[in-house]
Motif scaffolding. Structure first.
Motif, PDB file in Angstrom:
ATOM      1  N   GLY A  95      31.190  -1.833 -22.280  1.00 15.87           N
ATOM      2  CA  GLY A  95      30.324  -2.826 -21.675  1.00 15.87           C
ATOM      3  C   GLY A  95      29.603  -3.718 -22.674  1.00 15.87           C
ATOM      4  O   GLY A  95      29.833  -3.648 -23.887  1.00 15.87           O
ATOM      5  N   PHE A  96      28.706  -4.544 -22.147  1.00 14.46           N
ATOM      6  CA  PHE A  96      27.896  -5.487 -22.926  1.00 14.46           C
ATOM      7  C   PHE A  96      27.038  -4.734 -23.932  1.00 14.46           C
ATOM      8  O   PHE A  96      26.353  -3.772 -23.571  1.00 14.46           O
ATOM      9  CB  PHE A  96      27.029  -6.286 -21.954  1.00 14.46           C
ATOM     10  CG  PHE A  96      26.100  -7.277 -22.583  1.00 14.46           C
ATOM     11  CD1 PHE A  96      26.587  -8.427 -23.175  1.00 14.46           C
ATOM     12  CD2 PHE A  96      24.736  -7.067 -22.566  1.00 14.46           C
ATOM     13  CE1 PHE A  96      25.729  -9.358 -23.750  1.00 14.46           C
ATOM     14  CE2 PHE A  96      23.866  -7.986 -23.126  1.00 14.46           C
ATOM     15  CZ  PHE A  96      24.358  -9.131 -23.733  1.00 14.46           C
TER      16      PHE A  96
ATOM     17  N   PHE B 207      33.905 -13.306 -18.884  1.00 12.63           N
ATOM     18  CA  PHE B 207      34.802 -12.480 -18.071  1.00 12.63           C
ATOM     19  C   PHE B 207      36.239 -13.004 -18.081  1.00 12.63           C
ATOM     20  O   PHE B 207      37.188 -12.234 -18.290  1.00 12.63           O
ATOM     21  CB  PHE B 207      34.312 -12.444 -16.621  1.00 12.63           C
ATOM     22  CG  PHE B 207      33.170 -11.508 -16.363  1.00 12.63           C
ATOM     23  CD1 PHE B 207      33.180 -10.201 -16.849  1.00 12.63           C
ATOM     24  CD2 PHE B 207      32.084 -11.918 -15.600  1.00 12.63           C
ATOM     25  CE1 PHE B 207      32.131  -9.328 -16.592  1.00 12.63           C
ATOM     26  CE2 PHE B 207      31.029 -11.047 -15.333  1.00 12.63           C
ATOM     27  CZ  PHE B 207      31.057  -9.758 -15.830  1.00 12.63           C
TER      28      PHE B 207
ATOM     29  N   SER C 107      30.643  -1.296 -16.877  1.00 18.83           N
ATOM     30  CA  SER C 107      29.684  -2.395 -16.920  1.00 18.83           C
ATOM     31  C   SER C 107      30.411  -3.730 -17.077  1.00 18.83           C
ATOM     32  O   SER C 107      31.220  -4.090 -16.234  1.00 18.83           O
ATOM     33  CB  SER C 107      28.681  -2.142 -18.051  1.00 18.83           C
ATOM     34  OG  SER C 107      27.565  -2.990 -17.944  1.00 18.83           O
ATOM     35  N   MET C 108      30.144  -4.496 -18.140  1.00 20.52           N
ATOM     36  CA  MET C 108      30.875  -5.731 -18.377  1.00 20.52           C
ATOM     37  C   MET C 108      32.377  -5.461 -18.410  1.00 20.52           C
ATOM     38  O   MET C 108      33.185  -6.237 -17.876  1.00 20.52           O
ATOM     39  CB  MET C 108      30.430  -6.358 -19.699  1.00 20.52           C
ATOM     40  CG  MET C 108      31.201  -7.605 -20.113  1.00 20.52           C
ATOM     41  SD  MET C 108      30.739  -8.182 -21.783  1.00 20.52           S
ATOM     42  CE  MET C 108      31.572  -6.928 -22.801  1.00 20.52           C
TER      43      MET C 108
ATOM     44  N   ALA D  37      29.880  -4.614 -13.588  1.00 26.84           N
ATOM     45  CA  ALA D  37      29.235  -5.897 -13.329  1.00 26.84           C
ATOM     46  C   ALA D  37      30.176  -6.777 -12.512  1.00 26.84           C
ATOM     47  O   ALA D  37      31.358  -6.488 -12.370  1.00 26.84           O
ATOM     48  CB  ALA D  37      28.892  -6.573 -14.653  1.00 26.84           C
TER      49      ALA D  37
ATOM     50  N   LEU E 151      25.760 -13.235 -22.421  1.00 27.13           N
ATOM     51  CA  LEU E 151      25.005 -12.937 -21.207  1.00 27.13           C
ATOM     52  C   LEU E 151      24.788 -14.196 -20.363  1.00 27.13           C
ATOM     53  O   LEU E 151      24.806 -14.132 -19.129  1.00 27.13           O
ATOM     54  CB  LEU E 151      23.666 -12.296 -21.565  1.00 27.13           C
ATOM     55  CG  LEU E 151      22.893 -11.671 -20.406  1.00 27.13           C
ATOM     56  CD1 LEU E 151      23.720 -10.583 -19.731  1.00 27.13           C
ATOM     57  CD2 LEU E 151      21.569 -11.089 -20.891  1.00 27.13           C
TER      58      LEU E 151
ATOM     59  N   ILE F  67      28.216 -14.384 -18.482  1.00 25.92           N
ATOM     60  CA  ILE F  67      28.585 -13.352 -17.502  1.00 25.92           C
ATOM     61  C   ILE F  67      27.447 -12.991 -16.563  1.00 25.92           C
ATOM     62  O   ILE F  67      27.685 -12.407 -15.503  1.00 25.92           O
ATOM     63  CB  ILE F  67      29.100 -12.067 -18.199  1.00 25.92           C
ATOM     64  CG1 ILE F  67      27.972 -11.354 -18.955  1.00 25.92           C
ATOM     65  CG2 ILE F  67      30.263 -12.378 -19.132  1.00 25.92           C
ATOM     66  CD1 ILE F  67      28.359  -9.985 -19.484  1.00 25.92           C
TER      67      ILE F  67
ATOM     68  N   ARG G 157      29.953 -15.543 -13.166  1.00 22.76           N
ATOM     69  CA  ARG G 157      29.281 -14.240 -13.114  1.00 22.76           C
ATOM     70  C   ARG G 157      29.760 -13.382 -11.950  1.00 22.76           C
ATOM     71  O   ARG G 157      29.720 -12.150 -12.031  1.00 22.76           O
ATOM     72  CB  ARG G 157      27.766 -14.425 -13.050  1.00 22.76           C
ATOM     73  CG  ARG G 157      27.224 -15.093 -11.787  1.00 22.76           C
ATOM     74  CD  ARG G 157      25.739 -15.405 -11.966  1.00 22.76           C
ATOM     75  NE  ARG G 157      25.107 -15.945 -10.763  1.00 22.76           N
ATOM     76  CZ  ARG G 157      25.160 -17.216 -10.398  1.00 22.76           C
ATOM     77  NH1 ARG G 157      25.861 -18.077 -11.131  1.00 22.76           N
ATOM     78  NH2 ARG G 157      24.545 -17.629  -9.310  1.00 22.76           N
TER      79      ARG G 157
END
Length: 323
Positions: free
Chosen positions: A78-79, A120, A146-147, A172, A240, A243, A249
């Motif tokens: 993830g992020f 993404f 997550s991401m 996400a 951020l 995404i 997003r």
């Protein structure tokens, strides 16, 4: 006098090694942290490799010790994360499946290109190329946290020929119920930003619910980690912005309705980052998905409840497969 020679030689060698270590840390302080990452990787039974695909240099951990014909499980972090986040789960899956755990381009040990797009959509295209390169013949089970979950959803939806099964973990990409994290992101902040000891503690408190699972970052590793996160602050903000607030997003959730493969949706009830309401939103779009809601963990389910995550992944893979 001869009896003291081994002791003297040992002292000289030890002193030399300590001096070499001091020089290495002076030149590259982050080596202290990467050294611990190496320890974690070896403990998980994983090797490390790299691959150049176009402008992107991928660094990944892997284990090929699996029965003939076993699926390849690819895990996306993830992020602000890295491949190391997945090591506890990878350790539980290796030997049963082929496992590959990359640092996504822009993160960890993989390269970062100034001005490149790491949102993404761009990352999902990169991951599709990576899957072609590392597992062109074996069945691929793509997991994303997550991401990485948002990226995995896009790859599964847009490249179904490359992904046989998909697992979205605390993913996400949908408009979940408002929480403090989401409100801060929409306000233009980076709730994950780390620039001092207090913000590091706040970051860990946000992503972990179980105190026992929080990583210990003793001095001087904490100072070294904080310095690296300060260096990455502008990059984190750009990603951020794309995404979390940009036009794409919600692209993962919007594309998820195209996912026809067997799927897993796994969340933690106490996730303070991607609220657990996201599970139901993804389930509306992927009705065939098995839903798992764990209790007693936060956003980092893959570190807080690795046994439960690994078991859910095994069930995703084994369900409906010919024996």
């Amino acid at each position: 006098m001869l009896r003291h020679r081994p002791v003297r030689i040992f002292a000289i060698v030890t002193t030399t090694l300590l001096l070499l270590a001091a020089v290495l840390l002076w030149r590259n302080p982050y080596a202290l942290i990467t050294g611990d990452f190496t320890r974690q990787r070896l403990a998980a039974g994983l090797s490390k490799a790299s691959m150049q695909l176009g402008d992107d240099r991928w660094v990944y951990a892997y284990n090929d010790d699996a029965p003939a014909g076993a699926p390849t499980v690819v895990m996306l972090h993830g992020f602000t994360g890295s491949k190391e986040n997945w090591f506890p789960v990878a350790r539980l899956l290796r030997g049963r499946f082929r496992v590959i755990v990359p640092d996504l381009p822009g993160w960890g040990e993989s390269n970062r290109i100034d001005g490149a797009d790491y949102g993404f959509l761009a990352q999902s295209a990169r991951v599709a190329r990576f899957l072609d390169a590392v597992s062109s013949k074996q069945e691929v089970v793509l997991l994303g946290h997550s991401m990485g979950g948002g990226i995995a959803a896009l790859v599964a939806a847009r490249h179904p020929e490359r992904v046989a099964r998909v697992g979205l973990i605390d993913a996400a990409g949908v408009r979940f119920r408002d929480n403090r994290f989401g409100i801060d992101v929409l306000a233009g902040k980076n709730p994950f930003a780390v620039h001092d000891e207090a913000s590091l503690e706040r970051y860990l408190d946000t992503v972990f619910f179980d105190d026992a699972a929080k990583p210990a970052i003793p001095w001087p590793a904490d100072r070294i980690y904080i310095a690296r996160r300060r260096e990455d602050a502008a990059f984190e903000q750009r990603v951020l912005d794309r995404i979390g607030r940009g036009d794409e997003r919600f692209a993962p959730g919007e594309n998820a309705a195209r996912i026809r493969q067997p799927a897993l949706l796994l969340w933690c009830r106490q996730d303070a980052v991607i609220d657990a309401s996201a599970l139901a939103l993804y389930a509306q779009r992927i009705p065939q998905a098995r839903q798992v809601l764990l209790d007693g963990c936060g956003h980092m389910s893959i570190l807080e409840k690795p046994d439960a995550v690994a078991q859910a992944v095994i069930e995703l893979i084994e369900r409906g497969r010919q024996r």
